[in-house]
Scaffold this motif. Structure first.
Motif, PDB file in Angstrom:
ATOM      1  N   PRO A 191       0.916  -1.244  -0.008  1.00 30.23           N
ATOM      2  CA  PRO A 191       0.009  -0.008  -0.033  1.00 30.23           C
ATOM      3  C   PRO A 191       0.968   1.308  -0.065  1.00 30.23           C
ATOM      4  O   PRO A 191       0.171   2.549  -0.257  1.00 30.23           O
ATOM      5  CB  PRO A 191      -0.537  -0.044   1.062  1.00 30.23           C
ATOM      6  N   GLU A 192       2.213   1.220   0.499  1.00 31.23           N
ATOM      7  CA  GLU A 192       2.914   2.378   0.511  1.00 31.23           C
ATOM      8  C   GLU A 192       3.154   3.046  -1.024  1.00 31.23           C
ATOM      9  O   GLU A 192       3.379   4.110  -1.091  1.00 31.23           O
ATOM     10  CB  GLU A 192       4.291   1.994   1.049  1.00 31.23           C
ATOM     11  N   LEU A 193       2.915   2.166  -1.856  1.00 31.42           N
ATOM     12  CA  LEU A 193       3.038   2.572  -3.357  1.00 31.42           C
ATOM     13  C   LEU A 193       2.031   3.195  -3.911  1.00 31.42           C
ATOM     14  O   LEU A 193       2.119   3.637  -5.090  1.00 31.42           O
ATOM     15  CB  LEU A 193       3.484   1.437  -4.286  1.00 31.42           C
ATOM     16  N   THR A 194       0.804   2.911  -3.217  1.00 34.45           N
ATOM     17  CA  THR A 194      -0.487   3.362  -3.927  1.00 34.45           C
ATOM     18  C   THR A 194      -0.426   5.054  -4.175  1.00 34.45           C
ATOM     19  O   THR A 194      -0.949   5.566  -5.076  1.00 34.45           O
ATOM     20  CB  THR A 194      -1.691   2.998  -2.967  1.00 34.45           C
ATOM     21  N   VAL A 195       0.231   5.785  -3.297  1.00 33.40           N
ATOM     22  CA  VAL A 195       0.087   7.260  -3.261  1.00 33.40           C
ATOM     23  C   VAL A 195       1.310   7.729  -4.239  1.00 33.40           C
ATOM     24  O   VAL A 195       1.568   8.965  -4.481  1.00 33.40           O
ATOM     25  CB  VAL A 195       0.167   7.909  -1.953  1.00 33.40           C
ATOM     26  N   LEU A 196       2.033   6.657  -4.713  1.00 29.87           N
ATOM     27  CA  LEU A 196       3.201   7.139  -5.570  1.00 29.87           C
ATOM     28  C   LEU A 196       2.999   6.768  -7.006  1.00 29.87           C
ATOM     29  O   LEU A 196       4.021   6.576  -7.730  1.00 29.87           O
ATOM     30  CB  LEU A 196       4.395   6.360  -4.980  1.00 29.87           C
ATOM     31  N   ARG A 197       1.744   6.385  -7.457  1.00 30.45           N
ATOM     32  CA  ARG A 197       1.409   5.762  -8.629  1.00 30.45           C
ATOM     33  C   ARG A 197       2.018   6.449  -9.743  1.00 30.45           C
ATOM     34  O   ARG A 197       2.665   6.101 -10.853  1.00 30.45           O
ATOM     35  CB  ARG A 197       0.034   5.389  -8.795  1.00 30.45           C
ATOM     36  N   THR A 198       2.109   7.881  -9.646  1.00 35.50           N
ATOM     37  CA  THR A 198       2.442   8.737 -10.833  1.00 35.50           C
ATOM     38  C   THR A 198       3.803   9.310 -10.398  1.00 35.50           C
ATOM     39  O   THR A 198       4.453  10.265 -11.357  1.00 35.50           O
ATOM     40  CB  THR A 198       1.458  10.040 -10.916  1.00 35.50           C
ATOM     41  N   ALA A 199       4.495   8.866  -9.519  1.00 38.18           N
ATOM     42  CA  ALA A 199       5.904   9.149  -9.392  1.00 38.18           C
ATOM     43  C   ALA A 199       6.873   8.454 -10.292  1.00 38.18           C
ATOM     44  O   ALA A 199       6.557   7.492 -10.277  1.00 38.18           O
ATOM     45  CB  ALA A 199       6.385   9.043  -7.724  1.00 38.18           C
ATOM     46  N   ARG A 200       8.008   9.311 -10.728  1.00 39.20           N
ATOM     47  CA  ARG A 200       8.932   8.557 -11.156  1.00 39.20           C
ATOM     48  C   ARG A 200       9.761   7.499 -10.411  1.00 39.20           C
ATOM     49  O   ARG A 200       9.948   7.630  -9.246  1.00 39.20           O
ATOM     50  CB  ARG A 200      10.080   9.425 -12.014  1.00 39.20           C
ATOM     51  N   ALA A 201      10.078   6.415 -10.830  1.00 35.58           N
ATOM     52  CA  ALA A 201      10.816   5.117 -10.018  1.00 35.58           C
ATOM     53  C   ALA A 201      12.217   6.097  -9.385  1.00 35.58           C
ATOM     54  O   ALA A 201      12.473   5.591  -8.227  1.00 35.58           O
ATOM     55  CB  ALA A 201      11.152   4.004 -10.757  1.00 35.58           C
ATOM     56  N   GLN A 255      11.031   1.492  -1.215  1.00 35.61           N
ATOM     57  CA  GLN A 255      10.023   1.818  -2.107  1.00 35.61           C
ATOM     58  C   GLN A 255      10.326   1.162  -3.655  1.00 35.61           C
ATOM     59  O   GLN A 255       9.562   0.426  -4.271  1.00 35.61           O
ATOM     60  CB  GLN A 255       9.595   3.047  -2.305  1.00 35.61           C
ATOM     61  N   GLN A 256      11.747   1.394  -3.795  1.00 34.79           N
ATOM     62  CA  GLN A 256      12.242   0.595  -5.232  1.00 34.79           C
ATOM     63  C   GLN A 256      12.172  -0.664  -5.450  1.00 34.79           C
ATOM     64  O   GLN A 256      11.731  -1.250  -6.311  1.00 34.79           O
ATOM     65  CB  GLN A 256      13.359   1.346  -5.599  1.00 34.79           C
ATOM     66  N   GLN A 257      12.482  -1.344  -4.065  1.00 32.84           N
ATOM     67  CA  GLN A 257      12.461  -2.815  -3.779  1.00 32.84           C
ATOM     68  C   GLN A 257      11.149  -3.292  -4.035  1.00 32.84           C
ATOM     69  O   GLN A 257      10.893  -4.430  -4.697  1.00 32.84           O
ATOM     70  CB  GLN A 257      13.205  -3.123  -2.718  1.00 32.84           C
ATOM     71  N   MET A 258      10.277  -2.913  -3.468  1.00 29.07           N
ATOM     72  CA  MET A 258       8.773  -2.921  -3.524  1.00 29.07           C
ATOM     73  C   MET A 258       8.194  -2.895  -4.832  1.00 29.07           C
ATOM     74  O   MET A 258       7.435  -3.862  -5.421  1.00 29.07           O
ATOM     75  CB  MET A 258       7.932  -2.307  -2.497  1.00 29.07           C
ATOM     76  N   LEU A 259       8.710  -1.830  -5.701  1.00 26.94           N
ATOM     77  CA  LEU A 259       8.232  -1.677  -6.861  1.00 26.94           C
ATOM     78  C   LEU A 259       8.961  -2.962  -7.651  1.00 26.94           C
ATOM     79  O   LEU A 259       8.211  -3.436  -8.614  1.00 26.94           O
ATOM     80  CB  LEU A 259       8.583  -0.449  -7.482  1.00 26.94           C
ATOM     81  N   ALA A 260      10.058  -3.362  -7.407  1.00 26.07           N
ATOM     82  CA  ALA A 260      10.633  -4.437  -8.547  1.00 26.07           C
ATOM     83  C   ALA A 260       9.946  -5.684  -8.098  1.00 26.07           C
ATOM     84  O   ALA A 260       9.697  -6.394  -9.172  1.00 26.07           O
ATOM     85  CB  ALA A 260      12.144  -4.318  -8.010  1.00 26.07           C
ATOM     86  N   ILE A 261       9.757  -5.857  -6.882  1.00 28.45           N
ATOM     87  CA  ILE A 261       9.001  -7.176  -6.690  1.00 28.45           C
ATOM     88  C   ILE A 261       7.500  -7.170  -7.340  1.00 28.45           C
ATOM     89  O   ILE A 261       6.995  -8.049  -7.980  1.00 28.45           O
ATOM     90  CB  ILE A 261       8.681  -7.379  -5.136  1.00 28.45           C
ATOM     91  N   GLY A 262       7.045  -6.010  -7.194  1.00 25.36           N
ATOM     92  CA  GLY A 262       5.566  -5.748  -7.604  1.00 25.36           C
ATOM     93  C   GLY A 262       5.561  -6.020  -9.225  1.00 25.36           C
ATOM     94  O   GLY A 262       4.856  -6.596  -9.693  1.00 25.36           O
TER      95      GLY A 262
END
Length: 235
Positions: free
Chosen positions: A122-132, A139-146
């Motif tokens: 859920p930490e990524l939900t508010v960052l959906r339009t943010a650049r990686a 957060q980057q590791q969560m994104l990579a797993i996602g």
């Protein structure tokens, strides 16, 4: 589910893996432990089709896959979360995630996978339009797993997911891996952090200089003097 038999991989004349054999049963978490340069990343790259073996075989659900290309391997249900994350830094969180589903096309099922990633992180939900590139390391590791999950894998390969993360973030990421496994995804986890990862897994293999030198039930290896001396220090 996933079986590696007598696998050898060489770069020119230098062998990174020598006659390695291991199994990843369905529904389990298997840890591949070893120091830098032991051959752990090469093992994952061979499974994912990024390097071709010199000899031996890799089979998935009884089918030989060692000569398949990476996109075909993703399509049959094996997804790699690489070391150092390797995100597309100028793309948004949403764009990185959607690229993880490139073999499937943008269908309603893919949108459901997106929802599943944001439920897990859920930490990524508010960052959906943010650049990686603007995300923290955790957060980057969560994104990579996602992104790896967007391919809807049956086997998820993870290369050093705790690397460079603060202890609290390591706990957060490893807790997410337990949840992913509980959802039915089999996991092969490459790590150096034995103290935190062995309790998560059922089976552990230890690589040294391209050879598997030790294997067994993770709960037993935690108390093995060789593991304690090499990977657990005084803990």
């Amino acid at each position: 589910m996933l079986r590696i038999s007598d696998l050898s991989v060489a770069y020119d004349h230098a062998y990174a893996l020598r006659s390695c054999s291991m199994e990843v049963p369905q529904g389990t978490i298997v840890t591949l432990l070893g120091a830098n340069g032991a051959g752990k990343t090469t093992m994952l790259h061979a499974i994912a089709g990024l390097v071709k073996p010199r000899s031996g075989s890799i089979s998935f659900e009884g089918r030989e896959i060692s000569r398949k290309d990476p996109s075909s391997i993703v399509s049959i249900g094996i997804s790699l979360v690489p070391e150092h994350r390797q995100l597309f830094p100028e793309m948004t969180v949403d764009e990185n995630l959607i690229l993880g589903a490139y073999t499937r096309g943008m269908t309603s099922a893919v949108k459901k996978e997106l929802d599943g990633v944001f439920e897990l992180f859920p930490e990524l939900t508010v960052l959906r339009t943010a650049r990686a590139a603007m995300l923290s390391g955790g957060q980057q590791q969560m994104l990579a797993i996602g992104r790896g999950l967007m391919a809807r894998p049956r086997v998820l390969l993870l290369d050093e997911p705790s690397l460079g993360l603060a202890p609290l973030l390591v706990d957060r990421v490893l807790s997410a891996l337990q949840e992913i496994n509980a959802r039915g995804v089999t996991i092969l986890l490459v790590e150096q952090n034995a103290f935190r990862t062995l309790p998560l897994s059922q089976t552990t293999y230890v690589l040294e200089q391209g050879n598997i030198v030790l294997q067994g039930m993770s709960r037993d290896l935690i108390n093995d003097p060789r593991i304690q001396n090499s990977y657990l220090g005084t803990l």
